[in-house]
Write an enzyme that holds these catalytic residues in place. Structure first.
Site, PDB file in Angstrom:
ATOM      1  N   ALA A  66      18.350 -22.167 -42.532  1.00 15.62           N
ATOM      2  CA  ALA A  66      17.782 -21.839 -43.832  1.00 15.62           C
ATOM      3  C   ALA A  66      16.798 -20.695 -43.613  1.00 15.62           C
ATOM      4  O   ALA A  66      16.305 -20.498 -42.499  1.00 15.62           O
ATOM      5  CB  ALA A  66      17.065 -23.054 -44.395  1.00 15.62           C
ATOM      6  N   GLY A 112      20.250 -25.136 -40.875  1.00 19.45           N
ATOM      7  CA  GLY A 112      21.171 -25.133 -42.019  1.00 19.45           C
ATOM      8  C   GLY A 112      22.524 -24.520 -41.674  1.00 19.45           C
ATOM      9  O   GLY A 112      23.522 -24.796 -42.353  1.00 19.45           O
ATOM     10  N   GLU A 115      24.369 -27.316 -40.191  1.00 20.80           N
ATOM     11  CA  GLU A 115      24.649 -28.236 -41.307  1.00 20.80           C
ATOM     12  C   GLU A 115      25.799 -27.720 -42.175  1.00 20.80           C
ATOM     13  O   GLU A 115      26.638 -28.492 -42.640  1.00 20.80           O
ATOM     14  CB  GLU A 115      23.376 -28.432 -42.147  1.00 20.80           C
ATOM     15  CG  GLU A 115      22.321 -29.226 -41.376  1.00 20.80           C
ATOM     16  CD  GLU A 115      20.995 -29.284 -42.104  1.00 20.80           C
ATOM     17  OE1 GLU A 115      20.414 -28.209 -42.380  1.00 20.80           O
ATOM     18  OE2 GLU A 115      20.522 -30.393 -42.405  1.00 20.80           O
ATOM     19  N   GLU A 135      14.774 -27.789 -36.296  1.00 21.33           N
ATOM     20  CA  GLU A 135      13.752 -27.924 -37.350  1.00 21.33           C
ATOM     21  C   GLU A 135      12.431 -28.508 -36.867  1.00 21.33           C
ATOM     22  O   GLU A 135      11.371 -28.135 -37.365  1.00 21.33           O
ATOM     23  CB  GLU A 135      14.297 -28.786 -38.505  1.00 21.33           C
ATOM     24  CG  GLU A 135      15.336 -28.095 -39.378  1.00 21.33           C
ATOM     25  CD  GLU A 135      16.763 -28.235 -38.871  1.00 21.33           C
ATOM     26  OE1 GLU A 135      16.960 -28.640 -37.711  1.00 21.33           O
ATOM     27  OE2 GLU A 135      17.678 -27.925 -39.644  1.00 21.33           O
TER      28      GLU A 135
HETATM   29  N1  COA Z   1      15.137 -17.513 -41.410  1.00 16.90           N
HETATM   30  C1  COA Z   1      14.674 -16.284 -41.683  1.00 16.90           C
HETATM   31  N2  COA Z   1      14.833 -15.239 -40.867  1.00 16.90           N
HETATM   32  C2  COA Z   1      15.483 -15.433 -39.709  1.00 16.90           C
HETATM   33  C3  COA Z   1      15.994 -16.685 -39.349  1.00 16.90           C
HETATM   34  C4  COA Z   1      15.805 -17.763 -40.252  1.00 16.90           C
HETATM   35  N3  COA Z   1      16.283 -18.979 -40.033  1.00 16.90           N
HETATM   36  N4  COA Z   1      16.592 -16.586 -38.133  1.00 16.90           N
HETATM   37  C5  COA Z   1      16.455 -15.301 -37.758  1.00 16.90           C
HETATM   38  N5  COA Z   1      15.798 -14.603 -38.712  1.00 16.90           N
HETATM   39  C6  COA Z   1      15.439 -13.179 -38.706  1.00 16.90           C
HETATM   40  C7  COA Z   1      14.281 -12.892 -37.775  1.00 16.90           C
HETATM   41  O1  COA Z   1      13.059 -13.155 -38.420  1.00 16.90           O
HETATM   42  C8  COA Z   1      14.508 -11.424 -37.510  1.00 16.90           C
HETATM   43  O2  COA Z   1      14.077 -10.681 -38.634  1.00 16.90           O
HETATM   44  P1  COA Z   1      13.185  -9.320 -38.452  1.00 16.90           P
HETATM   45  O3  COA Z   1      14.081  -8.401 -37.645  1.00 16.90           O
HETATM   46  O4  COA Z   1      12.965  -8.864 -39.854  1.00 16.90           O
HETATM   47  O5  COA Z   1      11.971  -9.734 -37.705  1.00 16.90           O
HETATM   48  C9  COA Z   1      16.020 -11.311 -37.450  1.00 16.90           C
HETATM   49  O6  COA Z   1      16.518 -12.429 -38.156  1.00 16.90           O
HETATM   50  C10 COA Z   1      16.574 -11.330 -36.051  1.00 16.90           C
HETATM   51  O7  COA Z   1      16.107 -12.508 -35.397  1.00 16.90           O
HETATM   52  P2  COA Z   1      15.348 -12.513 -33.977  1.00 16.90           P
HETATM   53  O8  COA Z   1      14.528 -13.755 -33.914  1.00 16.90           O
HETATM   54  O9  COA Z   1      14.646 -11.219 -33.780  1.00 16.90           O
HETATM   55  O10 COA Z   1      16.605 -12.598 -32.976  1.00 16.90           O
HETATM   56  P3  COA Z   1      16.591 -13.180 -31.500  1.00 16.90           P
HETATM   57  O11 COA Z   1      17.894 -12.771 -30.900  1.00 16.90           O
HETATM   58  O12 COA Z   1      15.345 -12.823 -30.785  1.00 16.90           O
HETATM   59  O13 COA Z   1      16.585 -14.771 -31.693  1.00 16.90           O
HETATM   60  C11 COA Z   1      17.250 -16.864 -32.706  1.00 16.90           C
HETATM   61  C12 COA Z   1      17.675 -15.435 -32.300  1.00 16.90           C
HETATM   62  C13 COA Z   1      18.404 -17.455 -33.522  1.00 16.90           C
HETATM   63  C14 COA Z   1      17.017 -17.699 -31.460  1.00 16.90           C
HETATM   64  C15 COA Z   1      15.957 -16.810 -33.540  1.00 16.90           C
HETATM   65  O14 COA Z   1      16.144 -15.853 -34.591  1.00 16.90           O
HETATM   66  C16 COA Z   1      15.570 -18.111 -34.176  1.00 16.90           C
HETATM   67  O15 COA Z   1      15.067 -18.989 -33.501  1.00 16.90           O
HETATM   68  N6  COA Z   1      15.765 -18.246 -35.520  1.00 16.90           N
HETATM   69  C17 COA Z   1      15.346 -19.402 -36.269  1.00 16.90           C
HETATM   70  C18 COA Z   1      16.254 -20.575 -36.025  1.00 16.90           C
HETATM   71  C19 COA Z   1      15.770 -21.791 -36.784  1.00 16.90           C
HETATM   72  O16 COA Z   1      14.725 -22.330 -36.524  1.00 16.90           O
HETATM   73  N7  COA Z   1      16.596 -22.237 -37.764  1.00 16.90           N
HETATM   74  C20 COA Z   1      16.315 -23.404 -38.510  1.00 16.90           C
HETATM   75  C21 COA Z   1      15.627 -23.054 -39.779  1.00 16.90           C
HETATM   76  S1  COA Z   1      15.255 -24.512 -40.701  1.00 16.90           S
END
Ligand code: COA
Length: 260
Positions: A66, A112, A115, A135
């Site tokens: 999400a 999500g 999910e 989460e």
């Molecule tokens: N919601 C909003 N934005 C998200 C996102 C999410 N769930 N997951 C990634 N993004 C965004 C990042 O903020 C970043 O945006 P920016 O370039 O404007 O800063 C962009 O997507 C790229 O992500 P980034 O974190 O830089 O990539 P990465 O390769 O370093 O890491 C992940 C990849 C997937 C490990 C990391 O993005 C992450 O942990 N995301 C969240 C996962 C999460 O907790 N999901 C559950 C949500 S309830």
């Protein structure tokens, strides 16, 4: 219909829905969820479409969860409403849909995103996929059915471990747990999803819908799945497709199903 966050393409009887927010790793914000509701409802209504493949834009992510940026200001009631609304209009809609939906997991499927994949009827992952429910890292739990569907798919012990540790697992581990049905190379991801879906689309559509309903009934509280099976089994005898399938078998020919 025009979509801002989805790419929609229909080829033959398959509708491809690609979540298209690559710069945010296809995170599901409110408007993407609303678009998913509209696109899926159209697919389920349109008789020319037999099934759906959902995937994510780019090489890196299916859906990274999400959209976390929409969480900061929510209160308790709004949090509950977010989960209830999302579950009803997207995740349950897919799971209980009358047409097969296949998730083609092309990278991160987190929160999500996992999910969403779990709500689909079948999951195919590319070998670079990483999946998890992170989460608790945010002070949250899954809200789009993750605590329930992960437990149903992989059992309570492993679901506890994945949700409580927030561990991400790779595609091979997901396959071993039964969380995904197949793992293939990135190049083979869509062909494999298409191969499975086309196999289903060659079968009787009303029987496929009945199978989805009866299988889901096995895990629905307050519903006797055996009774659902009896009723769905019986209803098949009222369809033209059953007559066609039986006649084709007896006459050693291929059936031509019409979904009636
Ligand atoms: N919601 C909003 N934005 C998200 C996102 C999410 N769930 N997951 C990634 N993004 C965004 C990042 O903020 C970043 O945006 P920016 O370039 O404007 O800063 C962009 O997507 C790229 O992500 P980034 O974190 O830089 O990539 P990465 O390769 O370093 O890491 C992940 C990849 C997937 C490990 C990391 O993005 C992450 O942990 N995301 C969240 C996962 C999460 O907790 N999901 C559950 C949500 S309830």
């Amino acid at each position: 219909m025009n979509y801002e966050n989805l790419l929609i393409e229909t080829k033959e009887r398959i509708c491809y829905i690609t979540i298209n927010r690559e710069s945010k790793l296809n995170a599901l914000n409110e408007s993407t969820l609303e678009e998913l509701y509209n696109a899926l409802s159209d697919c389920f209504y349109d008789r020319s479409i037999g099934g759906v493949i959902i995937t994510g834009a780019g090489q890196k992510a299916f859906v990274a969860g999400a959209d976390i940026s929409e969480f900061a200001e929510l209160n308790v009631e709004q949090g509950m409403e977010l989960a209830r609304h999302g579950q009803k209009y997207v995740f349950n809609l897919i799971e209980n849909g009358p047409k097969p939906v296949v998730a083609a997991i092309n990278g991160f499927a987190l929160g999500g995103g996992l999910e969403l994949a779990m709500a689909c009827h079948i999951r195919v992952a590319s070998d670079n996929a990483r999946v998890g429910q992170p989460e608790v890292t945010l002070g949250l739990i899954p809200g789009y059915g993750g605590t329930q569907r992960l437990t149903q798919l992989i059992g309570k012990g492993k679901a506890m471990e994945l949700i409580l540790t927030a561990d991400m697992i790779n595609a091979a581990e997901a396959l071993q747990l039964g969380l995904v049905n197949h793992v293939v190379t990135p190049e083979q991801l869509l062909p494999k999803a298409e191969e499975i879906l086309n196999k289903i689309l060659a079968k009787a559509p009303l029987a496929v819908a009945a199978g989805i309903k009866a299988i889901n009934a096995s895990l629905t509280d307050g519903i006797n799945g055996y009774e659902t099976e009896i009723s769905e089994f019986g209803k098949c005898f009222g369809t033209d497709d059953l007559k066609e399938g039986v006649d084709a078998f007896l006459n050693k020919r291929k059936p031509l199903f019409k979904g009636r």
